[in-house]
Design an enzyme around this catalytic site. Structure first.
Site, PDB file in Angstrom:
ATOM      1  CG  ASP A 187       2.113  -7.482  -5.648  1.00 41.86           C
ATOM      2  OD1 ASP A 187       1.506  -7.022  -4.667  1.00 41.86           O
ATOM      3  OD2 ASP A 187       1.577  -8.207  -6.508  1.00 41.86           O
ATOM      4  CD  GLU A 235      -2.748  -1.349  -0.066  1.00 39.82           C
ATOM      5  OE1 GLU A 235      -2.903  -0.392  -0.852  1.00 39.82           O
ATOM      6  OE2 GLU A 235      -3.188  -2.491  -0.317  1.00 39.82           O
TER       7      GLU A 235
HETATM    8 ZN   LIG Z   1      -2.801  -2.609  -4.565  1.00 41.60          ZN
END
Ligand SMILES: [Zn+2]
Length: 669
Positions: free
Chosen positions: A574, A510
């Site tokens: 990621d 995030e």
């Molecule tokens: Zn995301």
């Protein structure tokens, strides 16, 4: 994993290395240790879970997120059922959630009323005679949160996030993406044929003759194809600069003079405004070029199709079944509908998430858990700061601005600072249809009322039992609902290395969104502003292109490849998120090499990360997601990320030439 309610009452210090061995670490039973971790780490970490957890009949995808969501829904179900039976002296929360659930479960009453609740809406559509009736009908359907023709609402001004302004966007399609209407491969043609068949059945259920139903169904496909042709694709709409087009109402009228804009804004009760953002002016121009002259019968068929689709789940079994057969069974491959009680729980969660969410948080999320996660977030922020400082490709000026943005991120853990008030919505125990219409109107009105007001930075876009997290570029905030702060993502009792890999990588993900292909274009105040030197911007784009190319090479299903540009932001998050979580792990462990379950802290970290992504997915669902979902499937979220990461390769002594060692390792953050 099995208990319905997970209580976070333990107060272990977050960054302590000691773990309660009884609480375990990685999920050893999920692993397939016969697979070489350097060949396919996803299978190594998840292989036995994948074998032991075939898709349930009512799911198109089933993974660790789904397992936890299922547990959360059972907690909600218990609370709601309790609220539904206790009649006397109930709290306002219990009255609303309990009665909404009871009304939803009363299938006898729903079947008895038949199509009667929808009749006035269909009559109003069929009474349309001219262009001003069309304008009025668009407004009425929008009031009920039915997305015909275009979208209209509010959002923070991208260049002055303190102000919330009116915004108009493309919309009006039924199938999941414009490409469903435009592609000419055999599968796409087959889907459109099924779609027309489905529409015919829906019109017939609403009372049309087979001939009339067939004519209307074709008119709907033709009408939506026109809209699809003037819609921009998803990748183009990812660029926040392209989406930023402030114009006056007069300029909008010039783009599309044949639509009654003034009348429309009055009908939806929009507060007075002079300028608005039009996210895709070409779309509005395209509608103007294509739609005037459309026969009134086509407008009627189009509006009716959208009303039938939105309301089918609220009507008789026949409507629900036809809706399920096309949208879930045919398009996503699910054989069976979810049990009604869970559909009703989801209805309460989606409609009144801040009511049920308050009770959910009380039961499942204590202040200790909040404090621990907050500490973890701070540890990761520190790591991302170190990471930025070490970049050799970024000049000091851009680094300074990036660190300032990182410093300015607001962390929201567990639940919103302010709960939404549903006092204005009437929920009746015997009116499922009416409840749903009133909730939809409430949602729409909230959107419209915000036009011209200061931006409320405490707003959340998710209910607290949701197993998900999000970054808001315009609030520059990272948000973690209590629903995801549970096992297998987080467990305060277990080995910390596994928590760093699980929830740590989610937190890092995030944060990294603040610096992905979209997020990097906003500053710390949430304003669209270029804070990069041109040279650093070019370096970023070069690195991002590497990630886009890498994921474009992955096959999702059969003939379908991932779209590396559509998934770029998520893949970059990621990759960056895992690295930041890894740095935080190393910073915390400071060289300590305790072995648990035969694994070093680093090995537990990587397995903990991979195991949140174990999943099974139906081919139909994978095909659809490849077109519309900005996230990659679980196996690429694991392997696509790890093959870029020397720290992973060192941990498992992987050698050049092995599949988990990329020959062209990408790295942005
Ligand atoms: Zn995301």
């Amino acid at each position: 994993m099995k208990s319905r309610i997970v209580l976070f009452t333990l107060s272990l210090p977050l960054l302590a290395l000691a773990a309660d061995p009884a609480a375990g670490g990685v999920d050893a039973a999920a692993m397939n240790k016969t697979v070489d971790p350097c060949v396919d780490f996803y299978q190594y970490a998840c292989g036995n879970w994948i074998k032991a957890n075939p898709l349930p009949a009512d799911r198109s995808r089933w993974g660790r997120f789904g397992e936890l969501q299922d547990r959360n829904e059972r907690v909600e179900l218990d609370m709601i059922q309790g609220a539904a039976v206790t009649r006397a002296g109930r709290s306002p929360i219990d009255q609303k959630t309990g009665d909404a659930y009871s009304a939803c479960m009363d299938t006898e009453a729903i079947n008895r009323r038949g199509i009667a609740p929808l009749k006035p809406i269909l009559d109003e559509i069929n009474a349309m005679a001219n262009a001003s009736d069309v304008t009025r009908e668009v407004a009425r359907l929008h009031d009920r949160s039915i997305g015909v023709l275009f979208s209209f609402g509010s959002q923070p001004d991208a260049k002055d996030s303190t102000k919330t302004i009116a915004t108009l966007g493309q919309g009006g399609l039924s199938l999941p993406d414009r490409d469903y209407y435009l592609k000419t491969d055999p599968k796409s043609i087959e889907i459109r044929k099924h779609y027309v068949e489905h529409l015919k059945k829906m019109f017939a259920l609403a009372g049309d003759t087979p001939e009339a139903a067939a004519q209307k169904a074709q008119a709907v496909l033709d009408f939506e194809t026109v809209i699809a042709k003037v819609s921009a694709d998803r990748v183009a709409m990812r660029d926040p600069n392209k989406r930023y087009n402030i114009m006056t109402k007069a300029a909008l009228e010039q783009l599309a003079p044949s639509f009654g804009w003034d009348a429309y804004f009055k009908l939806v009760d929009a507060p007075a405004f002079t300028t608005l953002n039009v996210s895709n002016p070409d779309f509005v121009k395209g509608l103007e070029a294509s739609l005037p002259g459309t026969p009134i019968d086509s407008w009627r068929a189009y509006f009716e199709a959208h009303a039938l689709r939105s309301y089918a789940p609220l009507l008789t079994e026949a409507f629900q079944k036809e809706s399920f057969d096309f949208w879930q069974h045919y398009l996503t491959g699910v054989p069976q509908e979810r049990p009604r009680q869970f559909r009703c729980v989801q209805m309460v969660d989606r409609g009144m998430g801040d009511l049920i969410g308050q009770k959910y948080v009380e039961q499942t999320f204590g202040p200790d858990a909040k404090a621990q996660i907050t500490q973890l977030v701070e540890a990761l922020e520190k790591s991302l700061g170190e990471d930025i400082k070490l970049f050799d490709w970024m000049t000091d000026a851009t680094k300074k601005a990036a660190l300032a943005k990182l410093q300015a991120i607001t962390n929201n853990v567990g639940y919103p600072k302010k709960w939404r008030d549903y006092g204005k919505v009437t929920i009746a125990r015997d009116d499922y249809f009416g409840n749903s219409v009133r909730l939809a109107e409430f949602t729409h009105n909230r959107q419209i009322e915000k036009i011209g007001t200061p931006t409320d930075r405490t707003e959340w876009g998710m209910s607290t039992p949701t197993v998900n997290a999000f970054y808001s570029p315009q609030q520059n905030s990272i948000n973690f609902p209590a629903g995801i702060l549970q096992s297998p993502f987080f467990d305060p009792r277990r080995d910390m290395a596994v928590n760093f890999g699980g929830v740590g990588s989610v937190i890092g993900h995030e944060m990294t969104h603040g610096f992905d292909d979209q997020g990097r274009k906003f500053d710390g105040e949430g304003n669209l502003r270029d804070w990069w030197t041109p040279q650093d911007g070019a370096e970023f784009e070069k690195r991002a292109a590497c990630i886009a190319n890498e994921y474009s090479g992955f096959t999702s299903v059969e003939d379908v490849k991932l779209n590396g540009r559509l998934t770029l932001g998520e893949n970059a998050a990621d990759n960056g998120g895992l690295r930041v979580a890894y740095m935080a792990l190393e910073d915390t462990y400071k060289g300590k090499k305790d072995v648990v379950d035969g694994m070093t802290p680093e090995q537990r970290f990587f397995v903990g990360f991979a195991q949140v992504w174990c999943e099974n997915i139906r081919p139909e669902e994978a095909r659809s997601r490849a077109m519309v979902d900005p996230h990659s499937p679980g196996r690429f979220r694991v392997n696509g990320t790890l093959q870029n990461m020397p720290e992973f390769q060192k941990t498992y002594s992987c050698k050049a030439g092995q599949p988990m060692v990329s020959t062209n390792a990408c790295r942005v953050w």
